[in-house]
Design an enzyme around this catalytic site. Structure first.
Site, PDB file in Angstrom:
ATOM      1  N   ASP A   1      -5.901  -5.070  -1.130  1.00 33.42           N
ATOM      2  CA  ASP A   1      -5.021  -3.911  -1.297  1.00 33.42           C
ATOM      3  C   ASP A   1      -5.743  -2.679  -0.779  1.00 33.42           C
ATOM      4  O   ASP A   1      -6.980  -2.599  -0.836  1.00 33.42           O
ATOM      5  CB  ASP A   1      -4.645  -3.725  -2.767  1.00 33.42           C
ATOM      6  CG  ASP A   1      -3.628  -4.744  -3.250  1.00 33.42           C
ATOM      7  OD1 ASP A   1      -2.864  -5.268  -2.421  1.00 33.42           O
ATOM      8  OD2 ASP A   1      -3.591  -5.011  -4.463  1.00 33.42           O
TER       9      ASP A   1
ATOM     10  N   ASP B   1       3.084  -6.224   0.195  1.00 31.84           N
ATOM     11  CA  ASP B   1       3.760  -5.844  -1.048  1.00 31.84           C
ATOM     12  C   ASP B   1       4.965  -4.952  -0.761  1.00 31.84           C
ATOM     13  O   ASP B   1       6.024  -5.099  -1.378  1.00 31.84           O
ATOM     14  CB  ASP B   1       2.799  -5.105  -1.979  1.00 31.84           C
ATOM     15  CG  ASP B   1       1.610  -5.947  -2.409  1.00 31.84           C
ATOM     16  OD1 ASP B   1       1.725  -7.189  -2.429  1.00 31.84           O
ATOM     17  OD2 ASP B   1       0.559  -5.357  -2.714  1.00 31.84           O
TER      18      ASP B   1
END
Length: 169
Positions: free
Chosen positions: A128, A146
């Site tokens: 991330d 995402d």
């Protein structure tokens, strides 16, 4: 009476190119992040007063759900992603290619899911790098995959509210 099966060109499978683009962009960005940024909060890059680039590992799912578990969640989320990808691809094969909204939504979810599965299988975690915040509150870090999954899911939900043409030819 049975309906004529759609060919690959006629079906929504034709939209899988979008899933491939999302997957390639996602793993490309993650590669750049992993190879050019230091890990963790101390190495964040402040971009805007509400946004940082930040390289972190997510061992869970969305918003680090189950990230504190012993590792079994890696395979659970991988399995779920394979099932969802299979179902969405099947549904795309039954949808006409001209039904762009749902095909795009499905392709976005597939591309994002495969991007995160790639991370889980290769690295054991998802990379991330996007950190949005307000004051001291930071939204959990996330990535392009995402975003694609969430946007695709939102499109499916919004489709439920769209006016359907129920007139028959």
């Amino acid at each position: 009476m049975s309906e004529k099966a759609l060919t690959l060109k006629q079906s929504g499978v034709r939209w899988l190119w979008l899933a491939i683009v999302i997957f390639l962009a996602d793993i490309g960005i993650k590669y750049v992040v992993m190879n050019n940024m230091g890990y963790g909060w101390a190495n964040r890059i402040e971009i805007l007063p509400f946004f940082n680039l930040l390289y972190v590992h997510n061992y869970g799912a969305a918003f680090s759900f189950l990230s504190d578990q012993a590792g079994w969640q890696r395979w659970l989320f991988t399995g779920i992603a394979f099932v969802v990808t299979g179902l969405l691809t099947y549904w795309m094969s039954k949808l006409p290619a001209k039904e762009k909204w749902n095909n795009i939504a499905y392709a976005m979810i597939i591309g994002g899911a495969v991007g995160n599965v790639f991370d889980r299988v290769i690295h054991g975690f998802v990379v991330d790098y996007l950190d949005f915040y307000w004051g001291n509150y930071h939204w959990p870090a996330f990535n392009l995959a995402d975003m694609a999954i969430c946007l695709g899911a939102a499109m499916i939900i919004l489709d439920g509210f769209r006016k359907k043409d129920t007139a028959k030819a």
